[in-house]
Design a protein around this motif. Structure first.
Motif, PDB file in Angstrom:
ATOM      1  N   PRO A 111     -10.752   8.338 -22.508  1.00  0.00           N
ATOM      2  CA  PRO A 111      -9.914   9.511 -22.655  1.00  0.00           C
ATOM      3  C   PRO A 111      -8.475   9.112 -22.301  1.00  0.00           C
ATOM      4  CG  PRO A 111     -11.795   9.958 -21.205  1.00  0.00           C
ATOM      5  CD  PRO A 111     -11.787   8.503 -21.468  1.00  0.00           C
ATOM      6  N   ASP A 112      -7.443   9.684 -22.868  1.00  0.00           N
ATOM      7  CA  ASP A 112      -7.422  10.735 -23.840  1.00  0.00           C
ATOM      8  C   ASP A 112      -7.128  10.252 -25.250  1.00  0.00           C
ATOM      9  OD1 ASP A 112      -4.889   9.910 -23.253  1.00  0.00           O
ATOM     10  OD2 ASP A 112      -4.041  11.872 -23.010  1.00  0.00           O
ATOM     11  N   THR A 170     -16.516  18.024 -31.381  1.00  0.00           N
ATOM     12  CA  THR A 170     -15.181  18.255 -30.807  1.00  0.00           C
ATOM     13  C   THR A 170     -15.294  18.887 -29.418  1.00  0.00           C
ATOM     14  OG1 THR A 170     -14.307  18.515 -33.049  1.00  0.00           O
ATOM     15  CG2 THR A 170     -12.951  19.372 -31.251  1.00  0.00           C
ATOM     16  N   HIS A 226     -13.830  17.070 -26.228  1.00  0.00           N
ATOM     17  CA  HIS A 226     -12.838  17.744 -25.394  1.00  0.00           C
ATOM     18  C   HIS A 226     -13.281  17.790 -23.939  1.00  0.00           C
ATOM     19  CE1 HIS A 226     -10.540  20.102 -28.767  1.00  0.00           C
ATOM     20  NE2 HIS A 226     -10.139  18.860 -28.625  1.00  0.00           N
ATOM     21  N   SER A 227     -14.551  18.097 -23.734  1.00  0.00           N
ATOM     22  CA  SER A 227     -14.966  18.225 -22.328  1.00  0.00           C
ATOM     23  C   SER A 227     -14.955  16.872 -21.627  1.00  0.00           C
ATOM     24  CB  SER A 227     -16.297  18.962 -22.201  1.00  0.00           C
ATOM     25  OG  SER A 227     -17.352  18.069 -22.312  1.00  0.00           O
ATOM     26  N   TYR A 279     -11.265  13.637 -24.445  1.00  0.00           N
ATOM     27  CA  TYR A 279     -10.713  13.022 -25.661  1.00  0.00           C
ATOM     28  C   TYR A 279     -10.019  14.074 -26.519  1.00  0.00           C
ATOM     29  CZ  TYR A 279     -13.693   8.998 -24.574  1.00  0.00           C
ATOM     30  OH  TYR A 279     -14.288   7.920 -23.966  1.00  0.00           O
ATOM     31  N   ARG A 280      -9.162  13.604 -27.414  1.00  0.00           N
ATOM     32  CA  ARG A 280      -8.573  14.484 -28.422  1.00  0.00           C
ATOM     33  C   ARG A 280      -9.261  14.197 -29.760  1.00  0.00           C
ATOM     34  NH1 ARG A 280      -3.013  12.687 -28.774  1.00  0.00           N
ATOM     35  NH2 ARG A 280      -3.872  10.787 -27.906  1.00  0.00           N
ATOM     36  N   ALA A 313      -9.933  21.701 -33.304  1.00  0.00           N
ATOM     37  CA  ALA A 313      -9.489  20.310 -33.126  1.00  0.00           C
ATOM     38  C   ALA A 313      -8.011  20.268 -32.743  1.00  0.00           C
ATOM     39  CB  ALA A 313      -9.724  19.526 -34.414  1.00  0.00           C
ATOM     40  N   ASP A 314      -7.577  19.139 -32.194  1.00  0.00           N
ATOM     41  CA  ASP A 314      -6.158  18.974 -31.856  1.00  0.00           C
ATOM     42  C   ASP A 314      -5.321  18.856 -33.118  1.00  0.00           C
ATOM     43  OD1 ASP A 314      -6.262  18.323 -28.712  1.00  0.00           O
ATOM     44  OD2 ASP A 314      -8.005  17.503 -29.740  1.00  0.00           O
TER      45      ASP A 314
END
Ligand SMILES: Nc1ncnc2c1ncn2[C@@H]1O[C@H](COP(=O)(O)OP(=O)(O)O)[C@@H](O)[C@H]1O
Ligand SMILES: [Mg+2]
Length: 381
Positions: free
Chosen positions: A4-5, A21, A25-26, A29-30, A46-47
């Protein structure tokens, strides 16, 4: 290992991409999703959402530039897009292994060549092939080799004439004809193979279908331990023989004469593995993040017997479902995919119910459904 990230890429923005996703995220990561649909369930959270076709070179370039590693949730993603991306970043699974699972003819050949048992079948590539069908294969099911899902692209056939007309009705494209076998039940195994070559699988799921679509998954499957172990070994062996890296699902038939036959492979997490989110130490989506990032595989142990029930668009027939039916059961967990249009047969969400054993979880899940869908037609199975 990718930590991450970092930004991870996902080809496909359906519910599988959405749950990937959420897991990514948890873990910190993006995620960048490529999906042409403006309203894609994964794109919405999503980002980055690249709205473009899966072959769009500019979009693929953007994905390659912004992501350290890319995976897929969509079985029919063009294998060439994965191959192209692989020249620019880490891609797991490879385009080559996805290509095998995308095509029933290649899939069946891969399976038989590697010693896995499958239903008796033959390839029907042109209309003439229907003239010489072995009688032993009938009654059978004619399946288009490509782009079938949820029972679509299939026809039941009983005579060579029906094979011929079904072949034309399915678009005169390459098909496999499978013998229709008598089933005791269907089971599936979600397996994972890490970048280091280690394999693990999640507990075997027993799957009930309605109208060709998965309806209910029961875990642990109510089969003998020997059969469950055989299925787990098979699924992991499929991953090894494919040289696979990532999460894959293997669907099996358990025939009335006790045989375990591989039905099909999905090169991604699977609907029958959604139970892992609420009932396993690691979910199939966390496992997908782990394999993509080169992390060690997570513990696949089952923490509780569980049943998953799919929620199709049909449940919205009379407007918004009465969700208190699910929420009033303390062991139930609701998952909705954020889809805007509830069409018949469309997978809108699912719920899982934990129990002291599989039968207890199933009884509770059925009771929730009776409240949620009072006119649910059991005969439509
Ligand atoms: N050869 C067969 N014999 C008996 N039932 C079958 C056979 N092939 C498919 N089915 C039934 O139809 C369902 C869907 O077929 P499948 O090949 O898994 O296609 P899909 O890609 O739509 O999931 C299976 O889960 C099973 O219930
Ligand atoms: Mg299937």
């Amino acid at each position: 290992m990718i930590f991450p990230d970092a930004m991870l890429g996902m080809l496909g923005g359906g519910q599988l991409g959405r749950m990937f996703t959420l897991a990514a995220h948890s873990m910190g990561y993006r995620v960048a999703v490529l999906d042409p649909d403006r309203l894609s369930p994964a794109g919405a959270i999503a980002d980055v959402h690249l709205r473009a076709a899966y072959q769009d070179r500019d979009a693929l370039q953007q994905l390659a530039d912004s992501c350290v590693a890319v995976t897929t949730e969509f079985e029919n993603v063009p294998a060439d897009s994965l191959r192209w991306l692989a020249a620019h970043c880490t891609v797991r699974p490879t385009g080559d292994s996805v290509a095998v699972a995308q095509d029933r003819i290649r899939e069946k050949r891969f399976l038989t060549q590697n010693g896995f048992d499958v239903v008796p079948y033959t390839v029907i590539e042109r209309i003439e092939d229907s003239h010489n069908v072995e009688p032993a294969l009938l009654p059978g099911i004619l399946k288009r080799a490509r782009f079938g899902y949820d029972g679509k692209g299939q026809a039941r056939v009983s005579t060579p004439d029906e094979v011929r007309s079904a072949f034309m009705a399915l678009g005169s494209e390459a098909c496999v004809l499978e013998k229709r076998v008598a089933l005791t039940c269907e089971v599936s195994v979600i397996a994972a193979r890490g970048a280091d070559g280690a394999t693990k699988s999640f507990p075997v799921s027993e799957n009930q279908h309605r109208r060709g679509i998965l309806d209910v998954s029961i875990v642990p499957a109510r089969v003998s331990q020997a059969l469950a172990e055989h299925a787990a070994r098979c699924a992991q062996a499929v991953a090894v023989k494919l040289g696979y890296c990532g999460v894959l699902a293997v669907e099996f038939f358990v025939t009335t004469d006790g045989a375990l036959l591989v039905n099909e492979i999905a090169p991604r997490p699977h609907n029958s593995g959604h139970y892992t989110i609420d009932a396993c130490a690691t979910s199939q989506f966390e496992q997908q993040v782990r394999t993509l990032c080169g992390l060690p595989l997570g513990d696949t142990r089952l923490l509780s017997p569980v049943v998953m029930v799919n929620l199709l668009g049909d449940v919205w027939q009379r407007g918004h479902p009465a969700w208190d039916a699910v929420f009033s059961c303390p062991e139930a967990k609701l998952h909705l995919y954020g889809k805007h249009e509830a069409r018949t047969g469309r997978k809108m969400g699912h719920y899982t119910v934990l129990g002291v054993d599989a039968d207890d979880a199933l009884a509770k899940a059925v009771a929730v459904r009776a409240k949620l869908c009072p006119d649910f037609d059991l005969r439509a199975a």
